[in-house]
Design an enzyme around this catalytic site. Structure first.
Site, short mmCIF file in Angstrom:
data_model
loop_
_atom_site.label_atom_id
_atom_site.label_comp_id
_atom_site.label_asym_id
_atom_site.label_seq_id
_atom_site.Cartn_x
_atom_site.Cartn_y
_atom_site.Cartn_z
N ASP A 22 0.85 -1.19 0.00
CA ASP A 22 0.00 0.00 0.00
C ASP A 22 0.89 1.24 0.00
O ASP A 22 0.74 2.13 0.83
CB ASP A 22 -0.91 -0.01 1.23
CG ASP A 22 -2.06 0.98 1.12
OD1 ASP A 22 -2.44 1.32 -0.01
OD2 ASP A 22 -2.58 1.40 2.18
N ASP A 59 3.37 1.57 7.99
CA ASP A 59 2.12 0.85 7.72
C ASP A 59 2.27 -0.28 6.71
O ASP A 59 2.03 -0.12 5.51
CB ASP A 59 1.03 1.82 7.26
CG ASP A 59 -0.34 1.17 7.25
OD1 ASP A 59 -0.44 0.00 7.66
OD2 ASP A 59 -1.31 1.83 6.84
#
Length: 345
Positions: free
Chosen positions: A233, A250
């Site tokens: 991502d 993340d």
């Protein structure tokens, strides 16, 4: 329809809601439900979880911009704040979360600027009041400039280094970039949701199935490509730039897939992709056949984004954060977007 490739700037926070039953994990008189998975995660619970690690919160709490999980910045007495990430119940297995943590630690050990979880008592995956959570150091920064060839080349070099580590071994417990995960499951979630107006069911199904077939045709035309462990991502919101350069955060969507997945969301245009690849190739070879996958990956991400909203609509944070998804005109525009994606493929 809003841009499905960028995080919205609205702060999510924690929203309290009554328990609605459903699938749950019992814990000391409370339960974590699928309908309202975070209704017991109040500020006291967050502070207790951090205190359980032997840290001393100073009472300063800031709810950060996250919807899939809940993420808080917690002030610590006489020390830098930490970030507490509470994983959405029922989504991941412990093994999948531990693979995420191990990948982050492996990258950090190779001097790649990845924010990795802190270790307490030999563990990175922690438990409190029925929640699974992890603590990481707070790392500030700003979004990179996607107009700067210099910054894009820098990012290209770092992504190549991430991928060099990613080729060492495969994930065993995390997902893949594939049609089943990013098209079929989200499409079923939309069709089962009350958000999609009944009058648009047939049009949505037809448009989504056309895109699915177009993606399948494109994947077949490109042929086999190497699959490796990815960030998954890698958009501008997950890259924080400082005066000393960037760092990545993340790994929630870390999975197996082609290298180009970690590049295309940082490229606004062909010039941006060229700059990324110039940096990338300084550290690692790139298979240029993968560039033909970008339209398919873009289509898959857009379908997944809409399915994600539909699947999570029961979470009280989602109607607040994405009110447009309750409007028929938004779904009409989404169907139009799907036709355009099909044509582009």
């Amino acid at each position: 329809m809003g841009n499905p490739y960028r995080r919205r700037s609205r702060r999510a926070g924690v929203h309290l809601a009554p328990h609605h039953g459903g699938d749950s994990l019992a814990r000391g008189g409370a339960a974590l439900s699928l309908e309202a998975p975070y209704h017991t995660l109040d500020p006291d619970c967050v502070l207790e979880a951090v205190t359980a690690c032997g840290l001393w919160p100073d009472g300063r709490l800031l709810a950060l911009n996250s919807y899939e999980n809940r993420v808080w910045q917690v002030g610590i007495e006489d020390a830098a704040p930490v970030i507490a990430k509470f994983y959405r119940p029922h989504r991941w297995s412990d093994a999948a979360i531990l693979e995420e943590h191990a990948f982050a630690q492996e990258l950090a050990a190779d001097d790649i600027p990845m924010v990795a979880p802190l270790v307490f008592g030999g563990r990175t995956l922690l438990h409190h009041a029925g929640f699974r959570y992890a603590l990481t150091p707070r790392r500030g920064g700003r979004a990179p400039s996607l107009e700067s060839a210099e910054q894009l080349e820098w990012l290209g070099r770092l992504i190549a280094r991430i991928h060099a580590v990613g080729t060492r071994q495969p994930f065993q417990h995390r997902g893949r970039i594939d049609r089943a995960t990013l098209i079929e499951q989200p499409m079923h979630a939309v069709l089962a949701s009350s958000l999609l107006p009944a009058s648009l069911h047939a049009a949505y199904r037809a448009a989504a199935e056309r895109v699915d077939q177009a993606v399948a045709t494109r994947l077949e035309a490109v042929g086999p490509v190497r699959s490796l462990r990815l960030h998954g991502d890698c958009h501008p919101g997950n890259v924080l730039w400082t005066d000393h350069g960037p760092h990545f955060v993340d790994l929630d969507d870390a999975r197996m897939g082609p290298a180009v997945q970690d590049l295309w969301m940082l490229a606004n245009d062909d010039h941006g992709m060229q700059a990324l690849l110039e940096g990338y190739q300084q550290m690692r070879e790139f298979d240029f056949a993968e560039l033909a996958l970008v339209p398919a990956l873009r289509a898959m991400r857009q379908l997944h984004y809409v399915g994600w909203i539909a699947a999570r609509w029961h979470d009280p944070a989602f109607p607040i954060a994405f009110p447009f998804a309750a409007e028929p005109r938004w779904w009409e525009q989404h169907i139009t977007d799907l036709h355009e994606l099909d044509e582009a493929l």
